[in-house]
Write a protein that holds these residues in place. Structure first.
Motif, mmCIF file in Angstrom:
data_model
loop_
_atom_site.group_PDB
_atom_site.id
_atom_site.type_symbol
_atom_site.label_atom_id
_atom_site.label_comp_id
_atom_site.label_asym_id
_atom_site.label_seq_id
_atom_site.Cartn_x
_atom_site.Cartn_y
_atom_site.Cartn_z
ATOM 1 N N GLU A 1 3.621 -3.125 0.507
ATOM 2 C CA GLU A 1 3.369 -4.378 1.218
ATOM 3 C C GLU A 1 4.130 -5.546 0.608
ATOM 4 O O GLU A 1 4.516 -6.475 1.318
ATOM 5 C CB GLU A 1 1.858 -4.658 1.195
ATOM 6 C CG GLU A 1 1.055 -3.592 1.899
ATOM 7 C CD GLU A 1 -0.372 -3.487 1.391
ATOM 8 O OE1 GLU A 1 -1.068 -2.564 1.848
ATOM 9 O OE2 GLU A 1 -0.799 -4.301 0.546
ATOM 10 N N PRO B 1 -0.803 -0.557 4.465
ATOM 11 C CA PRO B 1 0.629 -0.581 4.710
ATOM 12 C C PRO B 1 0.985 -0.792 6.174
ATOM 13 O O PRO B 1 1.906 -1.528 6.489
ATOM 14 C CB PRO B 1 1.086 0.794 4.220
ATOM 15 C CG PRO B 1 0.042 1.246 3.281
ATOM 16 C CD PRO B 1 -1.238 0.648 3.770
ATOM 17 N N ARG C 1 1.045 -0.106 -3.260
ATOM 18 C CA ARG C 1 0.985 -1.252 -2.348
ATOM 19 C C ARG C 1 1.868 -2.405 -2.813
ATOM 20 O O ARG C 1 2.256 -3.239 -2.011
ATOM 21 C CB ARG C 1 -0.462 -1.740 -2.209
ATOM 22 C CG ARG C 1 -1.459 -0.690 -1.776
ATOM 23 C CD ARG C 1 -1.086 -0.077 -0.431
ATOM 24 N NE ARG C 1 -2.042 0.909 0.017
ATOM 25 C CZ ARG C 1 -2.930 0.705 1.003
ATOM 26 N NH1 ARG C 1 -3.004 -0.463 1.609
ATOM 27 N NH2 ARG C 1 -3.760 1.663 1.354
#
Length: 798
Positions: free
Chosen positions: A473, A90, A446
């Motif tokens: 992300e 991250p 994520r």
């Protein structure tokens, strides 16, 4: 010109199509109350807010393209162009992709091949480096009435085919109820359709006490569509048979005028205290059914002691005087109502809204205990009902066979989060939390994949959600329209509306399965979720696992044929698929239901699906969890925010963020019906004229509604239908921050979820507690920023 059978959340209809445009919407001839929102639904297809092409947030795309150029491997295929690097965490990728700019960055439109490659590449990277649990695919939402093209189901089937994902359990609608009912009554379906049918209620119910009212606006809707809107007529029939209606709600028009309801303007969040006061009166005046409590329940003695103030350290007597001080309903009114409930065939209904509050499990449990004390459970027209009026088929006969539904397959990731704990998950990877007797940990998310639904509508404390939303992300969204969620994504893929595809419309309580023929060609470059996931599955080597070798129409026929076989097993004959499709649908013979009639007749032969087989007024299981926010019996527990709190800020009003009248949740907020209801382009909020006068607020003023969590602008509407001390601001206005680059920026459209508390109802249910919220309000005298979120798409760059 052609006429096309179709369906929607707002009802079934025939679309009249000329030159690839809907020129008329014709509801069924026997639908006496068709929804006016059908017009907006048809017009939305050509909204200027359609997502026209795949679009990628500019900073994200710049970072990914730069990484691709730096790590290209010429010998590998397209999915192998970037290294699958353990350092892609991250912090690293978040800094490169500037995730804090979600919601403010412009977008870049790209072609479908590149968009699909980007999505497939991100899925492959995350599942390879971090595992499938790092992919969150909750996608809570109604999506469409079609059962095959239901976006959330399509997403879950796809993610399960590629190794699984972190999902959600429960829901925002009745999450707390879904958690407690299996312990004390049986499956969560008791909150979602298991009810005595309207014909039984209309004939036999003499007194109907509606906790939370029975709002007619909700009866216009159903997630799988509905072929007619019969509830207004059903209520007229019930009233015509002599039924008396009592509405317990801070909002007068939560109950329809057609039943001439008596209004008990209760202080918000205190329904449990009222139920306990009623129960105490039944007990001390010997109006309770001791035999039913003995033969059909367990734990009566423990609950009785609690009512009498004889439960260990708790010496408070839960009588009508005690309840009056909490609820602000006079004690004699409480006693009189209890006596009337015992003297008549009484239905106790509880709206879903009551459990969307601190300790929301308690009013559902307390209502069950109250009904058990009356001893009318299983009798025609008596007992209880959770969710009457919540949707358009609640109270209709439920099919004994399942409605068509695309199977999602098995999810190898077996740790879903409670539906309303999204921000906790994003902000606290690895943190422990308690849920329904278990201690769990949040995954390290994520990648968020959203298809169907709008968390920037239904989640609480949106400023907190926005902070959590910067952590993953990558965020991928399928959407027909530029909603707030789409504007906060990294990759947005244009999805079709239901009018642009074939499908099946069905709800378990509706009388008809509808053949939803495609009426229009897909607009711009939109593709169905099915087509998108089929292309992604092929790129990831999981095509067969996702498609099972069927195309769209083969799947639709398969789902119908499976339902036909299930119906046949119950003696219900449905036509073959070709006949069904040609006819535009099929009607299902209807029946009649008295809820828990068999259980009442013989509880040993027909036990409940609880640990004891009986109604549990004291639950050893729940008591064993040791939760102070959900003890082993129904209890009054003071909410964290309510008008009776000693620390309530001066001038506080209790916020009721209920469902809107002119749209479904946030759907169609950009359309004419919803926009025409706005005040100066903002969501209307209603408050009592006395509260408005004390604050110098006039009807039509723009007001600032605020607390320590956030602030929004809304348009004031003054109404005696709102209890003093209460402000009503419906959910669903598309979120728009005045300055999207500033954390906690003023929301300018009237979205109440910048104000609501993001905490679970209890450690048992972890449902949303949105309706335990205090706010202050003042006139906004400065120039107000223009609302553009429902009229203009985001900015695009080359």
């Amino acid at each position: 010109m052609s006429t096309i059978p179709h369906s929607s959340h707002w009802g079934a209809f025939t679309a009249v199509v000329t030159d690839d445009a809907v020129t008329e919407i014709r509801p069924p001839a026997d639908d006496a109350h068709p929804s006016p929102m059908l017009r907006d639904f048809a017009e939305s297809v050509d909204s200027p807010l359609r997502v026209r092409r795949p679009a990628v947030r500019s900073s994200w795309l710049e970072a990914v393209r730069a990484r691709r150029e730096a790590h290209v491997r010429p010998s590998e295929d397209r999915l192998g162009e970037q290294h699958l690097d353990e350092h892609d965490g991250p912090g690293h990728l978040g800094e490169e992709r500037r995730t804090h700019l979600r919601g403010s960055d412009p977008f870049v439109e790209i072609d479908w091949d590149e968009a699909l490659d980007l999505v497939a590449g991100e899925l492959e990277r995350v599942r390879t480096v971090h595992g499938n649990a790092a992919i969150f695919g909750g996608s809570y939402g109604w999506a469409s009435a079609g059962r095959f093209h239901h976006a959330r189901t399509q997403l879950h089937r796809f993610l399960n085919a590629i190794g699984g994902h972190t999902s959600q359990v429960g829901n925002y609608s009745f999450g707390a109820a879904a958690a407690i009912l299996p312990h004390v009554l049986g499956p969560a379906q008791f909150a979602n359709g298991r009810l005595s049918s309207w014909d039984v209620v209309a004939e036999h119910t003499q007194l109907w006490v509606m906790f939370g009212g029975l709002a007619m606006k909700n009866t216009q809707l159903e997630s799988g569509g509905l072929s007619a809107h019969p509830i207004p007529e059903r209520l007229r029939e019930t009233r015509a048979h002599g039924c008396r209606f009592v509405s317990v709600s801070p909002i007068r028009d939560d109950a329809p005028d057609v039943v001439d309801p008596e209004w008990m303007p209760i202080r918000p969040n205190t329904d449990t205290a009222l139920m306990l006061g009623l129960a105490h009166t039944l007990l001390v005046e010997d109006l309770h059914d001791a035999d039913f409590l003995t033969t059909h329940c367990v734990g009566w003695e423990r609950f009785r002691d609690y009512l009498l103030g004889e439960a260990g350290d708790d010496t408070i007597v839960k009588d009508a005087d005690w309840a009056a001080a909490i609820t602000q309903i006079p004690a004699e009114t409480i006693r009189a109502l209890a006596r009337d409930m015992a003297a008549h065939r009484t239905m106790i209904s509880v709206a879903w809204s009551l459990q969307r509050a601190d300790h929301g499990e308690q009013p559902f449990w307390a209502a069950l205990a109250l009904a058990a004390m009356l001893g009318q459970i299983g009798l025609p027209g008596g007992g209880f009902g959770y969710g009457y009026g919540a949707t358009g088929t609640m109270g209709s006969w439920q099919h004994p066979f399942p409605s068509p539904r695309l199977p999602v397959g098995d999810n190898p990731v077996t740790a879903p989060i409670p539906a309303a704990r999204i921000a906790d998950m994003l902000l606290g990877p690895g943190e422990e939390y308690e849920f329904d007797g278990e201690v769990r940990r949040y995954p390290d998310t994520r990648l968020v994949y959203w298809a169907g639904g709008n968390p920037f509508h239904h989640h609480q404390d949106l400023n907190r959600l926005r902070r959590g939303w910067t952590r993953p992300e990558t965020v991928i969204v399928h959407e027909p329209f530029w909603t707030a969620t789409a504007r906060h994504a990294d990759i947005v893929l244009p999805a079709t509306t239901s009018l642009e595809r074939n499908d099946l419309g069905a709800a378990s309580g509706d009388r008809r399965i509808v053949a939803m023929h495609r009426a229009l060609t897909p607009r711009h470059e939109a593709r169905s979720d099915w087509e998108i996931f089929r292309a992604l599955a092929a790129r990831l080597g999981e095509s067969d696992g996702f498609t099972a070798g069927r195309d769209e129409m083969e799947w639709i026929e398969h789902l119908y044929t499976s339902t036909r076989a299930a119906a046949s097993a119950h003696g219900i004959d449905l036509p073959d698929f070709a006949t069904f499709w040609e006819a535009g649908g099929v009607d299902i013979p209807q029946g009649s239901t008295v809820l828990l009639e068999d259980f009442r007749t013989d509880p040993d032969a027909h036990p409940l699906e609880t640990p004891s087989g009986r109604i549990e007024l004291f639950s050893e299981t729940i008591a064993g969890f040791g939760y102070d926010d959900c003890p082993g019996h129904p209890a009054w527990i003071e909410p964290g925010e309510w008008l009776g709190a000693a620390d309530a800020p001066p001038g506080s009003l209790h916020l009721v963020s209920n469902q809107p009248e002119h749209r479904l949740h946030s759907q169609l907020d950009m359309s004419g019906g919803s926009r025409s209801a706005k005040v100066s382009g903002r969501e209307p909020c209603r408050l009592n004229p006395a509260d408005a006068a004390r604050r110098g607020i006039a009807d039509g003023d723009i007001v600032r509604v605020f607390n320590d969590r956030g602030a929004c602008l809304a348009g004031a509407r003054l109404s005696e239908d709102v209890r003093p001390g209460v402000i009503q601001l419906s959910a669903g206005a598309w979120y728009q921050a005045a300055d999207p680059t500033v954390d906690g920026s003023l929301e300018i459209h009237g979205n109440p979820n910048v104000l609501t508390r993001d905490r679970g109802t209890s450690r048992l249910g972890q449902g949303p507690a949105a309706l335990s919220t205090l706010v202050r309000v003042e006139a906004h005298r400065d120039a107000a920023p223009a609302v553009t979120v429902t009229s203009r798409p985001p900015t695009f760059v080359d």
